[in-house]
Design a protein around this motif. Structure first.
Motif, PDB file in Angstrom:
ATOM      1  N   SER A 101       0.875  -1.174   0.000  1.00  0.00           N
ATOM      2  CA  SER A 101       0.000   0.000   0.000  1.00  0.00           C
ATOM      3  C   SER A 101       0.909   1.221   0.000  1.00  0.00           C
ATOM      4  O   SER A 101       1.566   1.515   1.003  1.00  0.00           O
ATOM      5  CB  SER A 101      -0.901   0.004   1.236  1.00  0.00           C
ATOM      6  N   LEU A 102       0.973   1.892  -1.138  1.00  0.00           N
ATOM      7  CA  LEU A 102       1.864   3.042  -1.302  1.00  0.00           C
ATOM      8  C   LEU A 102       1.001   4.292  -1.464  1.00  0.00           C
ATOM      9  O   LEU A 102       0.345   4.483  -2.485  1.00  0.00           O
ATOM     10  CB  LEU A 102       2.759   2.847  -2.526  1.00  0.00           C
ATOM     11  N   TYR A 103       1.010   5.142  -0.450  1.00  0.00           N
ATOM     12  CA  TYR A 103       0.190   6.354  -0.443  1.00  0.00           C
ATOM     13  C   TYR A 103       0.957   7.519  -1.051  1.00  0.00           C
ATOM     14  O   TYR A 103       2.169   7.642  -0.850  1.00  0.00           O
ATOM     15  CB  TYR A 103      -0.232   6.698   0.988  1.00  0.00           C
ATOM     16  N   ASP A 104       0.250   8.374  -1.767  1.00  0.00           N
ATOM     17  CA  ASP A 104       0.882   9.592  -2.283  1.00  0.00           C
ATOM     18  C   ASP A 104       1.325  10.475  -1.127  1.00  0.00           C
ATOM     19  O   ASP A 104       2.422  11.035  -1.124  1.00  0.00           O
ATOM     20  CB  ASP A 104      -0.082  10.364  -3.182  1.00  0.00           C
ATOM     21  N   ARG A 105       0.449  10.615  -0.130  1.00  0.00           N
ATOM     22  CA  ARG A 105       0.736  11.392   1.066  1.00  0.00           C
ATOM     23  C   ARG A 105      -0.193  10.910   2.168  1.00  0.00           C
ATOM     24  O   ARG A 105      -1.143  10.158   1.898  1.00  0.00           O
ATOM     25  CB  ARG A 105       0.564  12.897   0.797  1.00  0.00           C
ATOM     26  N   ILE A 106       0.051  11.349   3.385  1.00  0.00           N
ATOM     27  CA  ILE A 106      -0.730  10.870   4.523  1.00  0.00           C
ATOM     28  C   ILE A 106      -1.631  12.010   5.001  1.00  0.00           C
ATOM     29  O   ILE A 106      -1.157  13.015   5.523  1.00  0.00           O
ATOM     30  CB  ILE A 106       0.188  10.404   5.675  1.00  0.00           C
ATOM     31  N   VAL A 107      -2.928  11.857   4.786  1.00  0.00           N
ATOM     32  CA  VAL A 107      -3.879  12.906   5.154  1.00  0.00           C
ATOM     33  C   VAL A 107      -4.929  12.337   6.108  1.00  0.00           C
ATOM     34  O   VAL A 107      -5.182  11.128   6.147  1.00  0.00           O
ATOM     35  CB  VAL A 107      -4.576  13.514   3.919  1.00  0.00           C
ATOM     36  N   ASP A 108      -5.530  13.226   6.875  1.00  0.00           N
ATOM     37  CA  ASP A 108      -6.582  12.836   7.811  1.00  0.00           C
ATOM     38  C   ASP A 108      -7.771  12.250   7.062  1.00  0.00           C
ATOM     39  O   ASP A 108      -8.233  12.821   6.071  1.00  0.00           O
ATOM     40  CB  ASP A 108      -7.035  14.061   8.615  1.00  0.00           C
ATOM     41  N   LYS A 109      -8.251  11.103   7.544  1.00  0.00           N
ATOM     42  CA  LYS A 109      -9.396  10.461   6.924  1.00  0.00           C
ATOM     43  C   LYS A 109     -10.637  10.493   7.806  1.00  0.00           C
ATOM     44  O   LYS A 109     -11.665   9.935   7.455  1.00  0.00           O
ATOM     45  CB  LYS A 109      -9.055   9.018   6.540  1.00  0.00           C
ATOM     46  N   THR A 110     -10.525  11.142   8.964  1.00  0.00           N
ATOM     47  CA  THR A 110     -11.676  11.206   9.863  1.00  0.00           C
ATOM     48  C   THR A 110     -12.651  12.305   9.485  1.00  0.00           C
ATOM     49  O   THR A 110     -13.816  12.281   9.894  1.00  0.00           O
ATOM     50  CB  THR A 110     -11.209  11.458  11.307  1.00  0.00           C
ATOM     51  N   GLY A 111     -12.181  13.309   8.724  1.00  0.00           N
ATOM     52  CA  GLY A 111     -13.005  14.458   8.399  1.00  0.00           C
ATOM     53  C   GLY A 111     -13.047  15.504   9.492  1.00  0.00           C
ATOM     54  O   GLY A 111     -13.703  16.542   9.352  1.00  0.00           O
ATOM     55  N   LEU A 112     -12.315  15.283  10.569  1.00  0.00           N
ATOM     56  CA  LEU A 112     -12.352  16.185  11.720  1.00  0.00           C
ATOM     57  C   LEU A 112     -11.342  17.319  11.629  1.00  0.00           C
ATOM     58  O   LEU A 112     -11.535  18.386  12.223  1.00  0.00           O
ATOM     59  CB  LEU A 112     -12.105  15.400  13.014  1.00  0.00           C
ATOM     60  N   TYR A 113     -10.241  17.082  10.908  1.00  0.00           N
ATOM     61  CA  TYR A 113      -9.133  18.034  10.964  1.00  0.00           C
ATOM     62  C   TYR A 113      -8.805  18.554   9.567  1.00  0.00           C
ATOM     63  O   TYR A 113      -8.623  17.776   8.624  1.00  0.00           O
ATOM     64  CB  TYR A 113      -7.914  17.368  11.619  1.00  0.00           C
ATOM     65  N   LYS A 114      -8.748  19.889   9.448  1.00  0.00           N
ATOM     66  CA  LYS A 114      -8.544  20.541   8.161  1.00  0.00           C
ATOM     67  C   LYS A 114      -7.328  21.467   8.239  1.00  0.00           C
ATOM     68  O   LYS A 114      -6.897  21.882   9.310  1.00  0.00           O
ATOM     69  CB  LYS A 114      -9.775  21.371   7.793  1.00  0.00           C
ATOM     70  N   ASP A 115      -6.804  21.804   7.059  1.00  0.00           N
ATOM     71  CA  ASP A 115      -5.768  22.827   7.017  1.00  0.00           C
ATOM     72  C   ASP A 115      -6.435  24.200   6.877  1.00  0.00           C
ATOM     73  O   ASP A 115      -7.672  24.317   6.922  1.00  0.00           O
ATOM     74  CB  ASP A 115      -4.771  22.562   5.895  1.00  0.00           C
ATOM     75  N   GLY A 116      -5.656  25.245   6.691  1.00  0.00           N
ATOM     76  CA  GLY A 116      -6.193  26.598   6.618  1.00  0.00           C
ATOM     77  C   GLY A 116      -7.115  26.835   5.447  1.00  0.00           C
ATOM     78  O   GLY A 116      -7.914  27.788   5.455  1.00  0.00           O
ATOM     79  N   GLU A 117      -7.035  25.976   4.423  1.00  0.00           N
ATOM     80  CA  GLU A 117      -7.873  26.145   3.241  1.00  0.00           C
ATOM     81  C   GLU A 117      -9.065  25.195   3.223  1.00  0.00           C
ATOM     82  O   GLU A 117      -9.780  25.096   2.227  1.00  0.00           O
ATOM     83  CB  GLU A 117      -7.015  25.940   1.982  1.00  0.00           C
ATOM     84  N   GLY A 118      -9.247  24.468   4.330  1.00  0.00           N
ATOM     85  CA  GLY A 118     -10.385  23.562   4.421  1.00  0.00           C
ATOM     86  C   GLY A 118     -10.144  22.183   3.858  1.00  0.00           C
ATOM     87  O   GLY A 118     -11.072  21.359   3.780  1.00  0.00           O
ATOM     88  N   ASN A 119      -8.900  21.879   3.459  1.00  0.00           N
ATOM     89  CA  ASN A 119      -8.565  20.546   2.962  1.00  0.00           C
ATOM     90  C   ASN A 119      -8.221  19.629   4.136  1.00  0.00           C
ATOM     91  O   ASN A 119      -7.861  20.101   5.219  1.00  0.00           O
ATOM     92  CB  ASN A 119      -7.369  20.623   2.015  1.00  0.00           C
ATOM     93  N   PRO A 120      -8.304  18.308   3.945  1.00  0.00           N
ATOM     94  CA  PRO A 120      -7.926  17.399   5.023  1.00  0.00           C
ATOM     95  C   PRO A 120      -6.508  17.685   5.515  1.00  0.00           C
ATOM     96  O   PRO A 120      -5.605  17.930   4.712  1.00  0.00           O
ATOM     97  CB  PRO A 120      -8.027  16.017   4.367  1.00  0.00           C
ATOM     98  N   TYR A 121      -6.341  17.669   6.820  1.00  0.00           N
ATOM     99  CA  TYR A 121      -5.029  17.932   7.409  1.00  0.00           C
ATOM    100  C   TYR A 121      -4.012  16.912   6.897  1.00  0.00           C
ATOM    101  O   TYR A 121      -4.307  15.717   6.822  1.00  0.00           O
ATOM    102  CB  TYR A 121      -5.110  17.853   8.928  1.00  0.00           C
ATOM    103  N   GLU A 122      -2.832  17.388   6.528  1.00  0.00           N
ATOM    104  CA  GLU A 122      -1.788  16.499   6.010  1.00  0.00           C
ATOM    105  C   GLU A 122      -0.707  16.275   7.058  1.00  0.00           C
ATOM    106  O   GLU A 122      -0.113  17.217   7.578  1.00  0.00           O
ATOM    107  CB  GLU A 122      -1.161  17.073   4.747  1.00  0.00           C
ATOM    108  N   TYR A 123      -0.455  15.006   7.349  1.00  0.00           N
ATOM    109  CA  TYR A 123       0.600  14.626   8.283  1.00  0.00           C
ATOM    110  C   TYR A 123       1.937  14.538   7.554  1.00  0.00           C
ATOM    111  O   TYR A 123       1.998  14.516   6.318  1.00  0.00           O
ATOM    112  CB  TYR A 123       0.277  13.268   8.919  1.00  0.00           C
ATOM    113  N   ASP A 124       2.994  14.463   8.320  1.00  0.00           N
ATOM    114  CA  ASP A 124       4.311  14.192   7.772  1.00  0.00           C
ATOM    115  C   ASP A 124       4.242  12.904   6.947  1.00  0.00           C
ATOM    116  O   ASP A 124       3.595  11.925   7.338  1.00  0.00           O
ATOM    117  CB  ASP A 124       5.306  14.029   8.929  1.00  0.00           C
TER     118      ASP A 124
END
Length: 414
Positions: A356-379
């Motif tokens: 399982s190779l992900y492009d990036r690791i983002v929040d999948k709960t829908g609870l946490y967003k970045d400043g633009e309203g996109n899913p929060y991105e983890y390291d």
């Protein structure tokens, strides 16, 4: 009407392990009086927090007010009551991956290189009156802790193992027994930041505790969970760091064998091993060097470089079903030097292997967003988040399987 001011009361903190690590989600206070349900609301209390880490040369980290998201009359565990009265009030606070005031753990970058539980001091200020049985409770200041509830973490026991080579500490979860005669054993190896001598850090620094939730235990058929902890780093080799060896390998195998001997209801045909980063490296060594022992492996953002793996090593690794998890943008462990070439070499010889190779690791709960309203991105290194949440999926023979369903289906006897 009588009033009661500045009486000494106590609090308990509640810690839950989230995708990004531990968070203090609520405080429970004992008011010493039966409180009606409608007398407590969100604005009744204010919560101030001070965080300190005594391992540091300058222990103070920060202080400030937590954002209260809710408050209600509860039982002594913080569960909201829907009827009746109680001495206890639970105050919920906002949490999130960027809310540092919510974290009861800190990474010591100047010394040990480990995460650890810190000094988390809370002061609760009452800002609105509470009326109960003809008495007014007002102006309370509560700052004495009498304990902490660490959800799921508290279900683990801790121990240590001494061998001729090294001492390892560990956390263990013992499954419900019922009428089941044999149980799988799932060994999980921590990352670099969770070493030390407190195994609760190894299970609470990241969301390892999710392995003993009802959903995952159902997929794993009531498995023992064993989380060994090094006093250093799994990647400490005999020549250099990450050299394809580990000074802890013999001690780890000794612990596993002793643990199985002490729990005779463990099924030797269903021993699973996994780990992330530093622990993913160690997972690869164990799968490489004990090719007929484990029923399956889950190396996650694993740090063993492909150039350290011989053709014979690939043949040994191919004897065990493996599911790799990684992210393309992992800047800590480059997948181009590790998992991608290893996966291709295993595929080439017909190994039972998935990636399982992900492009990036983002929040999948829908609870946490970045400043633009996109899913929060983890390291990008945090691909272990998906493993703990049972997110990776493959399709086999037309059926979709999650990573934990797949793991629970693996056995040496099949």
């Amino acid at each position: 009407m009588a009033s009661k001011r500045n009486t000494t009361h106590v609090y308990i903190t509640v810690v839950e392990i989230e995708d990004w690590g531990p968070a203090v989600t609520k405080v429970i206070i004992d008011l010493g009086k039966k409180i009606p349900l409608n007398e407590v609301k969100k604005d009744t209390f204010k919560v101030h927090v001070t965080r300190s880490d005594e391992r540091l040369s300058k222990p103070f980290l920060e202080e400030g007010n937590r954002k209260v998201s809710g408050a209600y009359v509860s039982d002594n565990k913080g569960n909201q009551l829907v009827c009746g009265t109680s001495n206890y009030v639970a105050i919920e606070m906002e949490i999130g991956p960027t809310i540092r005031l919510g974290s009861p753990m800190n990474y010591d970058g100047e010394g040990s290189g480990y995460n650890h539980w810190i000094q988390y001091e809370v002061t609760i200020y009452q800002v609105e009156d509470i009326v109960t049985h003809g008495e007014v409770i007002k102006d309370l200041i509560i700052n004495r802790s009498v304990g902490e509830i660490r959800k799921l973490v508290d279900q683990f026991q801790i121990g240590n193992h001494n061998s001729d080579k090294k001492t390892l500490t560990y956390a263990e979860y013992i499954p419900k027994k019922g009428n089941q005669q044999k149980h799988p054993l799932f060994i999980w190896l921590h990352g670099a930041g969770e070493g030390g001598t407190d195994p609760t850090v190894a299970i609470g620094g990241t969301k390892v505790v999710n392995f003993n939730t009802e959903e995952i235990q159902d997929h794993l058929h009531n498995a023992y969970i064993l989380v060994p902890q090094t006093h250093g780093f799994w990647m400490e080799g005999f020549i250099g760091f990450g050299d394809g060896t580990s000074i802890y390998q013999e001690a780890l195998m000794s612990l596993i064998e002793e643990y199985m001997a002490s729990h005779l209801d463990i099924d030797p045909n269903r021993i699973y091993i996994g780990g992330y980063s530093n622990g993913g490296y160690m997972t690869m060594l164990m799968l490489r060097d004990y090719p007929d022992f484990f029923a399956a492996g889950l190396p996650t953002c694993e740090a063993l470089r492909d150039d350290l793996i011989t053709k014979k090593d690939i043949s040994n690794l191919a004897k065990t079903p493996i599911w790799f998890v990684h992210a393309k943008n992992d800047s800590t462990v480059d997948p181009i030097q590790t998992v991608l070439p290893i996966y291709k070499r295993l595929l080439a010889i017909g190994a039972h292997v998935h990636l399982s190779l992900y492009d990036r690791i983002v929040d999948k709960t829908g609870l946490y967003k970045d400043g633009e309203g996109n899913p929060y991105e983890y390291d990008g290194h945090f691909s272990w988040i998906h493993v703990y949440n049972n997110n990776p999926i493959i399709t086999l023979n037309g059926d979709k399987l999650t990573i934990m369903e797949w793991l629970g289906n693996q056995s040496l006897s099949v």
